[in-house]
Design an enzyme around this catalytic site. Structure first.
Site, short mmCIF file in Angstrom:
data_model
loop_
_atom_site.label_atom_id
_atom_site.label_comp_id
_atom_site.label_asym_id
_atom_site.label_seq_id
_atom_site.Cartn_x
_atom_site.Cartn_y
_atom_site.Cartn_z
N SER A 112 -74.52 22.37 -50.41
CA SER A 112 -73.17 22.27 -49.96
C SER A 112 -72.24 22.52 -51.42
CB SER A 112 -72.91 20.71 -49.51
OG SER A 112 -73.36 20.80 -48.13
N GLY A 113 -72.15 21.47 -52.22
CA GLY A 113 -71.53 21.57 -53.57
C GLY A 113 -72.45 22.09 -54.64
N HIS A 115 -74.39 20.45 -56.75
CA HIS A 115 -74.61 19.33 -57.75
C HIS A 115 -75.91 18.71 -57.79
CE1 HIS A 115 -70.43 20.24 -58.07
NE2 HIS A 115 -70.11 19.40 -59.12
N SER A 121 -81.25 22.43 -54.25
CA SER A 121 -80.36 22.80 -53.02
C SER A 121 -80.38 24.53 -53.23
CB SER A 121 -79.22 22.63 -53.08
OG SER A 121 -78.34 22.55 -54.32
N VAL A 182 -69.84 17.19 -50.41
CA VAL A 182 -69.81 16.29 -49.55
C VAL A 182 -71.22 15.93 -48.72
CG1 VAL A 182 -68.95 15.55 -47.01
CG2 VAL A 182 -67.38 15.96 -48.63
N LEU A 474 -81.70 8.59 -55.17
CA LEU A 474 -81.91 9.96 -54.68
C LEU A 474 -80.68 10.94 -55.28
CD1 LEU A 474 -83.28 11.89 -52.77
CD2 LEU A 474 -81.45 11.39 -51.20
N ASN A 475 -79.54 10.51 -55.39
CA ASN A 475 -78.67 11.51 -55.89
C ASN A 475 -78.57 11.72 -57.33
OD1 ASN A 475 -77.16 12.35 -53.54
ND2 ASN A 475 -75.54 10.74 -53.58
N TYR A 476 -79.35 10.93 -57.96
CA TYR A 476 -79.66 11.54 -59.28
C TYR A 476 -80.98 11.97 -59.56
CZ TYR A 476 -75.58 8.64 -61.13
OH TYR A 476 -74.48 8.14 -61.43
C1 LIG Z 1 -71.27 16.08 -62.62
C2 LIG Z 1 -71.64 15.23 -61.55
C3 LIG Z 1 -71.30 14.14 -61.22
C4 LIG Z 1 -71.93 13.33 -60.40
N1 LIG Z 1 -71.41 12.11 -60.08
C5 LIG Z 1 -71.52 11.21 -58.99
C6 LIG Z 1 -71.11 9.85 -58.84
O1 LIG Z 1 -70.21 9.70 -59.26
N2 LIG Z 1 -71.59 9.33 -57.96
C7 LIG Z 1 -72.89 9.69 -56.95
O2 LIG Z 1 -73.28 8.95 -56.21
N3 LIG Z 1 -73.41 10.77 -57.41
C8 LIG Z 1 -72.87 11.54 -58.41
N4 LIG Z 1 -73.66 12.91 -58.73
C9 LIG Z 1 -74.69 12.99 -57.92
C10 LIG Z 1 -74.35 13.90 -56.56
O3 LIG Z 1 -73.69 12.96 -55.64
C11 LIG Z 1 -75.47 14.43 -55.99
O4 LIG Z 1 -75.87 15.37 -56.79
C12 LIG Z 1 -75.20 15.17 -54.68
O5 LIG Z 1 -76.30 15.22 -53.76
C13 LIG Z 1 -74.46 16.50 -54.78
O6 LIG Z 1 -74.11 17.04 -53.60
P1 LIG Z 1 -73.88 18.64 -53.40
O7 LIG Z 1 -73.63 18.78 -52.02
O8 LIG Z 1 -72.98 18.75 -54.55
O9 LIG Z 1 -75.24 18.97 -53.96
P2 LIG Z 1 -76.32 20.11 -53.33
O10 LIG Z 1 -76.88 20.55 -54.58
O11 LIG Z 1 -75.59 21.15 -52.54
O12 LIG Z 1 -77.24 19.30 -52.59
C14 LIG Z 1 -77.73 18.08 -53.08
C15 LIG Z 1 -79.09 17.69 -51.92
O13 LIG Z 1 -78.51 17.46 -50.58
C16 LIG Z 1 -78.90 18.34 -49.76
N5 LIG Z 1 -77.71 19.04 -48.84
C17 LIG Z 1 -76.65 19.48 -49.26
N6 LIG Z 1 -75.83 19.69 -48.45
C18 LIG Z 1 -76.60 19.09 -47.10
C19 LIG Z 1 -76.22 19.36 -45.94
N7 LIG Z 1 -75.00 19.95 -45.32
N8 LIG Z 1 -77.17 19.07 -45.01
C20 LIG Z 1 -78.33 18.55 -45.55
N9 LIG Z 1 -78.75 18.45 -46.65
C21 LIG Z 1 -77.79 18.92 -47.68
C22 LIG Z 1 -79.50 19.67 -50.48
O14 LIG Z 1 -80.47 20.36 -49.82
C23 LIG Z 1 -79.99 18.66 -51.94
O15 LIG Z 1 -81.39 18.27 -51.59
C24 LIG Z 1 -72.97 13.57 -59.59
C25 LIG Z 1 -73.47 14.89 -59.99
C26 LIG Z 1 -72.98 15.55 -60.83
C27 LIG Z 1 -73.67 17.07 -60.99
#
Ligand SMILES: Cc1cc2nc3c(=O)[nH]c(=O)nc-3n(C[C@H](O)[C@H](O)[C@H](O)COP(=O)(O)OP(=O)(O)OC[C@H]3O[C@@H](n4cnc5c(N)ncnc54)[C@H](O)[C@@H]3O)c2cc1C
Ligand SMILES: *[C@@H]1O[C@H](CO)[C@@H](O)[C@H](O)[C@H]1NC(C)=O
Ligand SMILES: *[C@@H]1O[C@H](CO)[C@@H](O)[C@H](O)[C@H]1NC(C)=O
Ligand SMILES: *[C@@H]1O[C@H](CO)[C@@H](O)[C@H](O)[C@H]1NC(C)=O
Length: 535
Positions: A112-113, A115, A121, A182, A474-476
């Site tokens: 998605s994003g 991150h 991802s 998200v 998990l999100n880290y």
């Molecule tokens: C600069 C930075 C700041 C951050 N700050 C915070 C913070 O303040 N609080 C916090 O809680 N976290 C924070 N994070 C961590 C962030 O919440 C996680 O990295 C989150 O998973 C990112 O979501 P994404 O969709 O951008 O990432 P992606 O890399 O797209 O996805 C992350 C994981 O989720 C899965 N996924 C993504 N989209 C879907 C979907 N639509 N359906 C099913 N699975 C999916 C992916 O396969 C992967 O396993 C931060 C990360 C970064 C890089």
């Protein structure tokens, strides 16, 4: 430049030994059979579909792939690349992508994003596809109903902006980085600087939509409470493709206060960090005081800087008087504080010094295409670290040289929510630690050095942090804590990181996984395994 959000790239040892891509089927024939199937299922002619399905020979392939790479470690020529990238524009595109991928036996990554701190991802050590959700980004806010529909491909910045357009006294408790997606953030829990007052993002879910392994679009009612629970923090990628969530908004005051104050060792940083542990997680839940600990050189002397970065859901006078009683060591003055709206505080949190003069539209910016190299790890602390422990930690950080720590206080609302209410189990902790190191220039040796620094500090912290299981967020994402060979059914490997991320909730996640995706189509290096089959 966004300092918080700019992030970078490292290389797993895991990926140094890449298996050859699937030799049985050349990638152009995989592409063609996928395209044919996708075109048939979505009833769209192939030339049109080619705008949403990319093979490496497509001139747009690199820019599509790069658009959501947020860590320079995974932006190199040797980073494994997907055989196909799909950028769906509708739910039926998502369904078709799932159904057309299944017979091809590629690993199916969802982004998605982008991150994910370890890039899961959009990279894999096995031949893989990427489903990129960035075009499914609709956000609609209903102030009368205190709710919003937020699509998986939307960014947090877009969510905050859309709320701001409709109301200055509504907010949503989620992360501080506006480019986080998200889809990953909410399916992995999601927290931000209002967590002591409102808990996690997933504590505010009303509904969700996913595409399951059979290609069906399911809402909460259709998917059932088990699966809905699983995607409320258990990581979406193990269960299906999250299309979006319906969330409850929260009330925010018209004026909030932010401040940042810092101190060095010579000025009493050890005492401030020590005392912070007794105040940060227990004080008024309107106050979130993040503690940043960083080794620095000051006046040619190596020292450690402790910085408190805070949001107070109220007026400056009130937080100054609160902290003059509870944490006088901080010596917070009104001049250190800035009052602003909640939306402006989100801009400020993203390191915009002049939040009150910043154009809100910066939160809609997606065209970053640059990042530093970085690594993150996490830990949880359940009992205060003794003063001499803080002292030895500072010494260790000076010795290591670069890696920093971020302490995020819990307490308040967090401690009132049951550990099994969502898959996120770390409700009763005092605070979370994030290990954080970024660097600008890289080479395999430089990278290895920083990755080792992170591991060494993590190992040093063992005596101070949660045990059996040692916990992680998990999100880290952190592949150091264990990965599974996702070609096989690897319950045993999955249990290692699974317990660290989810504690006892791991068992329920495994049961749900086994039920909704028994053949483990939705898998990655750290996905929830299915139950081992009994013979
Ligand atoms: C600069 C930075 C700041 C951050 N700050 C915070 C913070 O303040 N609080 C916090 O809680 N976290 C924070 N994070 C961590 C962030 O919440 C996680 O990295 C989150 O998973 C990112 O979501 P994404 O969709 O951008 O990432 P992606 O890399 O797209 O996805 C992350 C994981 O989720 C899965 N996924 C993504 N989209 C879907 C979907 N639509 N359906 C099913 N699975 C999916 C992916 O396969 C992967 O396993 C931060 C990360 C970064 C890089
Ligand atoms: C806080 O304000 C005081 C008084 O104006 C000032 O001396 C101090 O430098 C400020 N602290 C920080 C970290 O800005
Ligand atoms: C913030 O705004 C002031 C006044 O407009 C300006 O002087 C200053 O340079 C700005 N600071 C930054 C970091 O943009
Ligand atoms: C990826 O690398 C390209 C150059 O190869 C660069 O232009 C781009 O900014 C990089 N993106 C990220 C996210 O590091």
């Amino acid at each position: 430049m966004r300092r918080t959000c700019v992030f970078s790239v490292v290389f797993f040892l895991l990926f140094l030994s890449l298996p050859p891509p699937s030799l049985s089927q050349p990638s152009h024939s995989v592409y063609n059979s996928f395209l044919k199937c996708f075109s048939k299922r979505t009833k769209t002619p192939q030339p049109q579909i080619a705008k949403n399905v990319f093979s490496p020979t497509n001139p747009a392939y690199s820019s599509v792939l790069r658009a959501y790479i947020r860590n320079a470690r995974f932006n190199t020529s040797s980073t494994p690349k997907p055989t196909i990238i799909v950028t769906p524009r509708s739910y039926s595109h998502v369904s078709a992508a799932v159904l057309c991928s299944k017979p091809l036996h590629f690993v199916f990554k969802i982004r998605s994003g982008g991150h994910d701190y370890d890039g899961l991802s959009y990279i894999s050590d096995k031949p893989f596809f990427v489903l990129d959700m960035s075009n499914i980004r609709d956000v609609s806010v209903d102030v009368a109903e205190n709710s919003a529909w937020i699509s998986a491909g939307a960014t947090l910045g877009e969510v905050y902006y859309k709320i701001w357009e409709k109301s200055k006294v509504h907010g949503f408790p989620a992360g501080g980085c506006p480019t986080v997606g998200v889809g990953g953030h909410l399916s992995g829990g999601g927290y931000g600087n209002m967590l002591r007052k409102f808990g996690l993002s997933v504590d505010h879910l009303i509904d969700a939509k996913i595409v399951d392994v059979r290609g069906r679009v399911l809402d909460r009612k259709a998917m059932g409470e088990d699966l809905f629970w699983a995607i409320s923090g258990g990581g979406g990628a193990s269960f299906g493709v999250v299309l979006g969530y319906k969330v409850k908004l929260v009330p925010v005051p018209p004026v909030v206060t932010v401040f940042r104050v810092e101190q060095y060792m010579a000025g009493g940083a050890v005492d401030i960090v020590h005392k912070w542990q007794f105040v940060g997680p227990k004080t008024d839940r309107n106050l979130f005081m993040r503690m940043l600990i960083q080794p620095v050189t000051r006046n040619k002397v190596k020292t450690v800087r402790a910085s408190v970065v805070a949001l107070f859901l109220g007026k400056a006078d009130d937080v100054v008087s609160l902290l003059s009683k509870e944490l006088p060591e901080l010596a917070l003055k009104k001049e250190n504080c800035t009052e602003m709206t909640w939306f402006q505080s989100a801009l400020w949190w993203d390191n915009r010094v002049n939040a009150t003069q910043t154009d809100p539209k910066v939160f809609l910016d997606r065209n970053l295409d640059s990042s530093s190299f970085g690594k993150r790890k996490s830990d949880y602390v359940a009992t205060e670290i003794p003063r001499n422990g803080i002292e030895s930690l500072f010494k260790k950080m000076i010795e290591l040289g670069k890696i920093g720590l971020v302490f995020n206080p819990y307490g308040g609302k967090m401690a009132e929510i049951a550990e099994d209410a969502t898959p996120f189990p770390h409700r009763n902790m005092l605070f979370k630690i994030q290990y954080s190191v970024n660097w600008k220039e890289s080479s395999p040796e430089i990278e290895k050095g920083y990755l080792n620094e992170a591991k060494e500090l993590h190992s040093f912290m063992t005596r101070f942090v949660s045990k059996s299981p040692r916990s992680a967020y998990l999100n880290y994402r952190d592949v150091d804590i264990g990965v599974n060979d996702h070609g096989k059914n690897s319950y045993k490997e999955g249990e290692v990181y699974g317990r660290m991320y989810f504690g006892k909730n791991f068992d329920r996640l495994v049961k749900i996984k086994t039920k909704v995706d028994p053949r483990n189509f939705f898998r990655n290096e750290q996905s929830i395994p299915t139950l081992p089959r009994k013979f």
